[in-house]
Structures are given as structure tokens and as C-alpha cells.
Write a protein that holds these residues in place. Structure first.
Motif, PDB file in Angstrom:
ATOM      1  N   GLU A 228      10.970  13.853  38.168  1.00 51.65           N
ATOM      2  CA  GLU A 228       9.656  13.321  37.801  1.00 51.65           C
ATOM      3  C   GLU A 228       9.315  13.633  36.350  1.00 51.65           C
ATOM      4  O   GLU A 228       8.555  12.901  35.710  1.00 51.65           O
ATOM      5  N   GLY A 229       9.905  14.728  35.815  1.00 54.94           N
ATOM      6  CA  GLY A 229       9.710  15.026  34.405  1.00 54.94           C
ATOM      7  C   GLY A 229      10.393  14.006  33.521  1.00 54.94           C
ATOM      8  O   GLY A 229       9.847  13.578  32.489  1.00 54.94           O
ATOM      9  N   LYS A 230      11.590  13.593  33.905  1.00 51.95           N
ATOM     10  CA  LYS A 230      12.301  12.562  33.145  1.00 51.95           C
ATOM     11  C   LYS A 230      11.545  11.239  33.204  1.00 51.95           C
ATOM     12  O   LYS A 230      11.490  10.500  32.214  1.00 51.95           O
ATOM     13  N   ALA A 231      10.953  10.952  34.371  1.00 55.92           N
ATOM     14  CA  ALA A 231      10.181   9.720  34.492  1.00 55.92           C
ATOM     15  C   ALA A 231       8.975   9.748  33.566  1.00 55.92           C
ATOM     16  O   ALA A 231       8.628   8.740  32.934  1.00 55.92           O
ATOM     17  N   ALA A 232       8.326  10.907  33.467  1.00 56.54           N
ATOM     18  CA  ALA A 232       7.182  11.031  32.562  1.00 56.54           C
ATOM     19  C   ALA A 232       7.605  10.842  31.114  1.00 56.54           C
ATOM     20  O   ALA A 232       6.924  10.177  30.324  1.00 56.54           O
ATOM     21  N   LEU A 233       8.739  11.401  30.755  1.00 53.33           N
ATOM     22  CA  LEU A 233       9.229  11.273  29.380  1.00 53.33           C
ATOM     23  C   LEU A 233       9.666   9.838  29.091  1.00 53.33           C
ATOM     24  O   LEU A 233       9.556   9.378  27.947  1.00 53.33           O
ATOM     25  N   ASN A 234      10.165   9.145  30.107  1.00 55.11           N
ATOM     26  CA  ASN A 234      10.531   7.738  29.903  1.00 55.11           C
ATOM     27  C   ASN A 234       9.309   6.912  29.500  1.00 55.11           C
ATOM     28  O   ASN A 234       9.390   6.016  28.653  1.00 55.11           O
ATOM     29  N   GLU A 235       8.165   7.194  30.118  1.00 58.44           N
ATOM     30  CA  GLU A 235       6.938   6.509  29.735  1.00 58.44           C
ATOM     31  C   GLU A 235       6.557   6.862  28.298  1.00 58.44           C
ATOM     32  O   GLU A 235       6.084   6.021  27.535  1.00 58.44           O
ATOM     33  N   LEU A 236       6.769   8.128  27.940  1.00 54.73           N
ATOM     34  CA  LEU A 236       6.407   8.575  26.602  1.00 54.73           C
ATOM     35  C   LEU A 236       7.288   7.933  25.539  1.00 54.73           C
ATOM     36  O   LEU A 236       6.823   7.622  24.431  1.00 54.73           O
ATOM     37  N   VAL A 237       8.566   7.727  25.862  1.00 53.98           N
ATOM     38  CA  VAL A 237       9.482   7.121  24.893  1.00 53.98           C
ATOM     39  C   VAL A 237       8.973   5.753  24.458  1.00 53.98           C
ATOM     40  O   VAL A 237       9.021   5.403  23.272  1.00 53.98           O
ATOM     41  N   ALA A 238       8.476   4.960  25.396  1.00 54.57           N
ATOM     42  CA  ALA A 238       7.968   3.633  25.056  1.00 54.57           C
ATOM     43  C   ALA A 238       6.819   3.738  24.063  1.00 54.57           C
ATOM     44  O   ALA A 238       6.698   2.930  23.132  1.00 54.57           O
TER      45      ALA A 238
END
Length: 347
Positions: A228-238
């Protein structure tokens, strides 16, 4: 993802200069080792009537390395492998030492301990073997293959301990066999860090600050990203891509709560910041524009509101202190060059 789960807040404010943190890549280190050296296949035609061979010694060495990535490094070392003593009709002694050039591949054993790595080295050993038989001396220099397998354990920010077994094959070609050597050693390494690059603080135009709750990113007291941390960072990358990171400096800052010692929390905050930085780089954020640093428990946001709590209640109350902040500082590269040139001309 829900805002309560992502725990993402954005604030825009004026900034002052921020110190760069050393990256896990592009780091130099030095070290030394000492241990037990044993020679194998020691039969030799140089010593007549051999009745006893002593092939166990104290060995050791020193090395310098360059950590190119978190997993790959190159090392240049010098090893003293010791001597083989022969007794019989003649007395003889074989001494071996040399320099090595090796590549080193590491893999983290975080399922055991966040500070533990296993590694392997392989390369060339430029060795010198020296014979002394009844007062007559001779020497030979050649290249032999060298292999090693070991464990690295990080003691603190600068020092690591190393347990290693090294094998050097074919130290010479004398008689019916070619001597080999195994060296079991304990070592210590010291990180020299990576060169810091100064950024002119007066050129920062704005700062976007993203704050992510570490409980979303990590398991408590760990530094490995959760799914879930990687998913949060994926949103941040955008979001980062929209801010044009090619003209920005990105700083990842790790924070912890107050539970535990200063040194423990400092180390944990650094490792978590680096985990976030490395993941952002793997998702396309330019590696030369992002750095990571930890500030431990020095900048809490909960104040004294948790003072009366203990145990699980205290951990829950201190959650806002356990966070990762990502500062995106928009910088014009052209302005940096013009201002720096002006500074040089006025010196």
C-alpha cells in the motif's frame, strides 16, 4: 485511495537552503580484515624429503571500494595470505600475497535484519609467491582467480562489519599440485560518503511539500515499503511529473516518533527516506535530482498531547510524527548557471 489512508497534504511556502544527504549510490568506502588463512594442495618438488607442512596462518588485508548502486560495487584490495613452512631433509617456506580487483554484488536479508546483507565477490588476484629453500630465494608473479562470499552488517551510519570467506585458486605451478588458499576473516568498513553538491538557496522559487504517513508506507519499526506504500507513492509520482522534475530538486526527509534512542531513530529515518527515494527513482523520477536524509525524532508535530499515554495508545497517538516529507523545490537551471557565474566573477 482514500485521503485518510494516503495521508497526503500539500503546502506551498517560501524556503531556505536544505543540506544534501549522501546517496546510497556513488559512495566510496575503505576497510580492513583479519582472520585465519589456510593453504591447500601444498606438495612441492622444491623441498626434498618433506616430513611436516605447516599450512595454517594469520592472514588479512585492506581494501577500498566504490558503491555504484545499492547492489553493485567494485573493490581494490591487498591481501597477505601468510606462509607455508616445510620441514624435512630441507627447510622451506612459501609466502603469498597480492592485490585483487573484484566486483561485489549484494542482496539485503531484510527478512532477518534490516541491517544485514549477503554478498559475493569475484575477480582477479595479482599474486606474488616467494620461495625460500635452504637460504635460496625465488619469486613469481602471476594472476589467479579469486572468489568470496560473505555478510555485511551495518553498525551505524558510517561503519559496517564484514564476515567473509575468500578463495584464491592456483597460487603457483610447482610440483604435482598448485597451492590454493582459503581466508576466513572478520572485517570493518568505513563509508567515506559521496560528495555533496551545493545548491544556491536564493534561486528556489517555491516548495511543494508532500507529507505521507509512515504507517501507510512501512511496517512499524521497519524500512521496507509495504504494497500500500508503493501504491501511495505511485499516486505521488504522477503529481511529481506534473511539477516538471527536470527543473526541480526533490528532497525526501524521514521522520520518526520519540520512542527509542536518538541513534536508533536517526538510522531508521535515514533508511526509510532512502527506501522512498529509491522507489521514486525506479518509477521514473530523475536520480540526479533527488536526495534523501533523515532527521530522526528531532522534529515532532504532536507536541505534548501524547505525554499521558503508554504502550499501544502512545504508538497510535504519535503516528503523525512518523512521516516522510517530500520537498519539491522548483529551480530554473538557467538561473542557477547565470547566478553562479556572477558569483565567480565577483570573487
Amino acid at each position: 485511495m482514500k485521503k485518510t489512508t494516503l495521508a497526503l497534504a500539500v503546502a506551498i511556502a517560501s524556503i531556505t537552503s536544505v543540506a544534501n544527504a549522501a546517496l546510497p549510490e556513488n559512495t566510496w568506502y575503505v576497510g580492513g580484515k583479519l582472520g585465519w588463512s589456510k593453504f591447500y594442495d601444498t606438495n612441492s618438488n622444491r623441498v626434498a624429503g618433506t616430513t611436516d607442512v605447516s599450512a595454517n596462518n594469520v592472514g588479512g588485508g585492506a581494501f577500498v571500494g566504490y558503491q555504484a548502486t545499492p547492489y553493485l560495487a567494485a573493490e581494490l584490495g591487498y591481501d597477505w595470505l601468510g606462509t607455508v613452512k616445510y620441514e624435512g631433509q630441507q627447510d622451506g617456506k612459501l609466502t603469498a600475497h597480492g592485490a585483487s580487483v573484484t566486483g561485489k554484488a549484494s542482496y539485503p536479508l531484510s527478512f532477518i535484519d534490516d541491517n544485514l546483507d549477503i554478498y559475493a565477490r569475484a575477480g582477479a588476484f595479482i599474486r606474488t609467491t616467494q620461495w625460500k629453500v635452504d637460504g635460496n630465494k625465488s619469486s613469481d608473479t602471476s594472476v589467479s582467480p579469486v572468489y568470496a562470499l560473505g555478510f555485511d552488517y551495518r553498525l551505524d551510519q558510517d561503519f559496517s562489519a564484514r564476515l567473509e570467506y575468500q578463495w584464491v585458486n592456483n597460487l603457483g605451478n610447482d610440483g604435482p599440485t598448485r597451492p590454493d588458499n582459503g581466508l576466513l576473516s572478520l572485517g570493518i568498513t568505513y563509508s567515506l560518503g559521496s560528495p555533496a553538491v551545493a545548491k544556491p538557496s536564493e534561486l528556489v522559487l517555491r516548495e511543494n511539500r508532500f507529507v505521507l504517513n509512515e504507517d501507510v508506507l512501512f511496517t512499524y519499526a521497519k524500512a521496507d515499503l509495504k504494497p500500500e506504500g508503493k501504491a501511495a507513492l505511485n499516486e505521488l509520482v504522477a503529481t511529481l511529473i506534473k511539477l516538471n522534475p527536470s527543473e526541480s530538486a526533490i528532497v525526501v526527509i524521514g521522520h520518526t516518533d520519540r520512542i527509542g534512542s536518538n541513534s536508533y531513530n536517526q538510522k531508521l529515518s535515514e533508511e526509510r527516506a532512502k527506501s522512498v527515494m529509491n522507489y521514486l527513482v525506479s518509477q521514473g523520477v530523475p536520480a540526479d535530482l533527488i536526495t534523501a536524509r533523515g532527521v530522526g525524532k528531532s522534529q515532532p508535530v504532536t507536541g505534548d498531547q501524547c505525554n499521558a499515554l503508554k504502550g499501544a495508545d502512545l504508538i497510535k497517538c504519535l503516528a503523525p510524527d512518523r512521516r516522510v516529507e517530500i520537498e519539491v523545490k522548483a529551480i530554473s537551471v538557467q538561473e542557477v548557471e547565470v547566478t553562479q557565474q556572477h558569483k565567480d566573477n565577483t570573487k
